[in-house]
Design an enzyme around this catalytic site. Sequence first.
Site, PDB file in Angstrom:
ATOM      1  N   ASN A 192     -14.248   0.703  -6.045  1.00 20.03           N
ATOM      2  CA  ASN A 192     -15.231   1.655  -5.515  1.00 20.03           C
ATOM      3  C   ASN A 192     -16.002   2.405  -6.593  1.00 20.03           C
ATOM      4  O   ASN A 192     -16.402   3.548  -6.384  1.00 20.03           O
ATOM      5  CB  ASN A 192     -14.525   2.683  -4.620  1.00 20.03           C
TER       6      ASN A 192
ATOM      7  N   SER B 213     -11.386  -0.682   0.038  1.00 17.52           N
ATOM      8  CA  SER B 213     -10.060  -0.705   0.664  1.00 17.52           C
ATOM      9  C   SER B 213     -10.160  -0.986   2.151  1.00 17.52           C
ATOM     10  O   SER B 213      -9.235  -1.546   2.752  1.00 17.52           O
ATOM     11  CB  SER B 213      -9.348   0.634   0.461  1.00 17.52           C
TER      12      SER B 213
ATOM     13  N   ASP C 189       0.834  -1.194   0.000  1.00 18.36           N
ATOM     14  CA  ASP C 189       0.000   0.000   0.000  1.00 18.36           C
ATOM     15  C   ASP C 189       0.878   1.257   0.000  1.00 18.36           C
ATOM     16  O   ASP C 189       1.935   1.267  -0.614  1.00 18.36           O
ATOM     17  CB  ASP C 189      -0.926  -0.042   1.224  1.00 18.36           C
TER      18      ASP C 189
ATOM     19  N   HIS D 291      -3.307   5.924   3.784  1.00 23.39           N
ATOM     20  CA  HIS D 291      -4.189   4.806   3.444  1.00 23.39           C
ATOM     21  C   HIS D 291      -3.641   3.487   3.955  1.00 23.39           C
ATOM     22  O   HIS D 291      -4.372   2.656   4.518  1.00 23.39           O
ATOM     23  CB  HIS D 291      -4.347   4.797   1.922  1.00 23.39           C
TER      24      HIS D 291
END
Length: 548
Positions: free
Chosen positions: A267, A349, A116, A162
Amino acid sequence: MPGEVIVTLEEGVSLQSVTALRAAGVEFRFVRRIAGTRMALYRAEGLDQNQTLAAAQQLNRQAMVAEAFPNWILRAQKTPNDPLYPLQWHYPLMNLPAAWDITDGSSPPVNVAVVDTGIIAHPDFQGRLLPGYDFISNPAEAGDGDGRDNDPTDEGGDSGYHGAHVAGTIGAATNNGSGVAGVSWGARIVPVRVLGVTGGGSFADILEGIYWAVGGTDLPPGVPPNPNPARVVNLSLGGEAACPNEVGRYFQDLANLGFILVVAAGNENKNAANFVPASCPGVLTVGAVGPQGRRAPYSNYGTRIDVMAPGGDTSQSFTVGGQTFPAGVLSPVLDERGNPFYAFYNGTSMAAPHVAGLVALMLAREPGLDFQTIRDRLRNTSRPLSASDCNRPSGDECGAGLVDAARALGGSGGGTPSPPQTRSLTTYVVGFYCTNQQDCFPYDERRSRLEVIQTSASRIPFTLASLAAGPYLVAAWQDTNGNQEVDNGEPFGFTADASGRPRIIPLRAGEALAGLVIRMRPAEAARLDQARPGIPVQPLEKLVRDRF
């Protein structure tokens, strides 16, 4: 307790007169009356738990016995003492507290790689992190002055921290009296930085980061092997493209070797079959539900989805202890000053790490599980979503349904969890027309513009059009309690410069305000105007009241 049963005799039969009972070929001797009741404890020697259960059933059929049952061992329901745990509605929704009664993942610990944006210094990661690596090859994207190195620190920018948020869901320090809880109390996080300061990263870097994470040895020059290979890899990333054949073979090979890749479905409210790596073979693809257990409005769908997990929905709010919060997933980040903080995010996520943490629990209990067994068990124990709950023509487009952590670990599942009570949130974006370019106030209300926007993901595009040419300050605010006032703790933000001061945007004739980044964080309304001149708290409230 092996060999022990609790017995209630029929009315009129004296406990003192029945000093022994026979069942299952053995004699149960009277031990004592249980204080305050008509029940008594009887004990026999040499029985195991199954034999004791069978004996209790036989005793129930005897004429003088009204009721008999084993002397069960009851245990405290495992609930962490982390003070922010009551705000993590997403764990009860997937029946996680009942799963923790089976295993909390502490022994043996399972390594989980988070591929990530990297990791941050935060108290909730104390003792949870293993050495990671920065695989970003482009120095401009890395934002740390160089290319690849052994420092996976998240440099901020548009990353939103994130990776830390994802890692916190998987394995934040839990039951330590501080912060939030993680799904697995024992998982060790291997941070692999592949997404940079723009929030994106190259597919080549991502593939090599995955290979390093699982212990690959045929590495690029200068990259040392990972001394702590991960069994589980979380990939809360993706893009709209078909899965290349060779990438699919690569992921399937990793699955055949026993590695579990958990992937966010995306998404875009589209078919996950058109996204990579969500559509690839050899991965567990996870869609998102909101706080009511229904598909979140942003979540991708389709038969490629394996399971759904809590991903949040910040267009809704919930209330705990008289305070109202956005119904996102709560996890560690840094605030605008670089201090440890917690934020409510939503997205697939956020759903994927719930499953990655659950897989870590499964492997802690049964280390020999392979990819196919884990995938089948997760699917077979999930609670199906109806077509209505999936908001699609068929519930199959939400995969097998919402994961049930307790059932996945072999427990009973404990029924259907009760979702939190929620209500819709109103989010405002305002472009203030500045008459003073130093701090924007006083502002021209007639030339300012207010919009109500729908929030359905952590990044919401908006456009303010039909504006007069001139300087603007843009603010965003989420009215969690519906009183049309900016209260302490409500999400609030504004266009800012690198130092965090308000940034005024010059607009030419015919232009619209779009593409701006406004990060909303809990407001300290009582001192906003005094501490930071130019932040439009009272004017924002006035514009809202005048319009509505």
